[in-house]
Scaffold this active site. Structure first.
Site, PDB file in Angstrom:
ATOM      1  N   CYS A   1      36.867  40.363  39.150  1.00 18.65           N
ATOM      2  CA  CYS A   1      37.513  40.376  40.496  1.00 18.65           C
ATOM      3  C   CYS A   1      38.186  41.621  40.546  1.00 18.65           C
ATOM      4  CB  CYS A   1      38.639  39.321  40.101  1.00 18.65           C
ATOM      5  SG  CYS A   1      40.121  39.309  41.040  1.00 18.65           S
TER       6      CYS A   1
ATOM      7  N   CYS B   1      42.274  41.778  40.846  1.00 19.35           N
ATOM      8  CA  CYS B   1      42.727  41.608  39.642  1.00 19.35           C
ATOM      9  C   CYS B   1      42.758  42.805  39.007  1.00 19.35           C
ATOM     10  CB  CYS B   1      41.907  40.800  38.627  1.00 19.35           C
ATOM     11  SG  CYS B   1      41.685  39.022  39.691  1.00 19.35           S
TER      12      CYS B   1
END
Lengths: 105, 275
Positions: free
Chosen positions: A30, A33
């Site tokens: 991600c 993230c």
């Protein structure tokens, strides 16, 4: 260590005695993230001793992610005396998260 | 890889910005949807772009793109889904990947912030703007993709490939998302489907969704004469900054934003060297 890596098995026990907890749900595939990761580390160091800052890898701990109904990452959940009091979805500047921590400290 | 400037949007404003960043000797990455998804691509004829009359929108776009490529700009297909300033850099989420740069130029065209009923309420509780980012959390479940571009159809294919049951809504006018704690169903143009997740894939994120705290004026991004926004290191150009929504104006905006962003990056590099 400023940021704790939570596991499903010891989550309740670890968090149970903490007055204020911030949990970052993330995964290594991600992008947002990865962007947020240094911000979380920085907050962990900044609030050490005042709030418990930790992370949950949703691939390794899918059960925890399910329990919290995490359906988008990064999601940051705030727990006051073990109960969820706030949640922020998406990569945001540090001030957004420290604002919530300061409100509940 | 780190760039001096990252441009969001590959239309006339973004390409002009990229050419002008390169003219100042700075590195630049342009992140955009495929060229054929640009609204200008469909224009049969553009007659008021100085010196290049009687070209189609497609010809004009291709000419501009070649110019930027020749100038040394780097390109990447993708949709920017998040942006975050940290430690003097802008970190930009592109699908499930990430890039960073000293300065950003927002040149993503007109993207209105108007949301569907339930969209804001269920964001992060079943509503997502990025299939490649959040798809893995929906493996084996039923999802809706509300798509407005050919790229969105490819993202729907990705969701199918990881085991999601996908209902695809192609460019619906009106949708409503309902549920309790999490998304339970969606209705688009009168068709209702029970789903666990909804992926809303518009051509671009609304500026204020991408940049919380960004100042707007009359529905457009507010800039000064250097095309600087109120957020440090973020510049804007083209249709997202207001009318007239014309190619010449976009190219002019791009020139100013490109030079300003290059100057910002030079200053950042200079400070970095002296500290």
């Amino acid at each position: 260590m400023a940021v704790k890596h939570f596991k499903t098995a010891d989550f309740v026990q670890t968090v149970g005695n903490e007055p204020l907890v911030m949990v970052d749900f993330w995964a290594d595939w991600c992008g947002p993230c990865k962007m947020l990761s240094p911000v979380i580390e920085e907050i962990g160091a900044q609030y050490q001793g005042r709030a418990l800052v930790g992370k949950v890898n949703v691939d390794e701990e899918p059960e925890l992610a399910r329990q919290f109904g995490v359906m988008q990452i990064p999601t940051v959940v705030f727990l006051k005396d073990g109960k969820e009091v706030a949640r922020k979805v998406g990569a945001m500047p540090a001030g957004v998260f420290t604002g919530v921590l300061d409100q509940y400290l | 890889m780190s760039y001096d400037v990252l441009v969001i949007g590959g239309g006339p404003a973004g390409l002009s910005a990229a050419v002008n960043v390169r003219a100042r000797g700075r590195s630049v990455l342009v992140v955009s949807n495929p060229l054929e998804e640009n609204p200008l691509w469909k224009s049969e004829r553009v007659d008021n772009y100085l010196g290049l009359p009687e070209l189609s929108g497609r010809e004009l776009l291709e000419t501009m793109r070649r110019h930027a490529e020749k100038a040394g700009a780097a390109f990447r297909d993708g949709r920017v889904v998040s942006a975050l300033p940290s430690g003097g850099q802008w970190y930009v989420g592109i699908g499930s990947d990430m890039e960073h740069a000293s300065a950003l130029i927002l040149a993503a065209g007109v993207a209105r912030g108007k949301k569907f009923p339930g969209e804001a309420e269920f964001l992060g509780r079943g509503v997502s703007y990025c299939a490649t980012c959040d798809g893995m959390l929906y493996r084996g479940r039923s999802v809706a993709v509300v798509g407005y571009t050919p790229t969105a159809e490819r993202e729907a294919e990705f969701l199918r490939s990881i085991g999601c049951t996908v209902t695809y809504f192609r460019q619906p006018k009106r949708c409503e998302i309902r549920g309790g704690q999490q998304v339970e169903e969606i209705t688009c143009d009168g068709v209702t489907q029970a789903v666990d997740g909804v992926f809303l894939l518009r051509p671009a994120m609304a500026p204020t969704d991408l940049f919380p705290g960004l100042e707007m004026e009359g529905g457009y991004v507010k800039t000064d004469r250097r095309m600087a926004t109120n957020l440090p290191g973020l510049f804007a150009a083209g249709d997202c900054t207001g009318g007239p929504l014309q190619v010449s104006k976009a190219a002019g905006d791009g020139l100013v934003a490109g030079q300003s962003a290059a100057a910002w990056a030079s200053e950042a590099a200079r400070k970095g060297r002296t500290t």
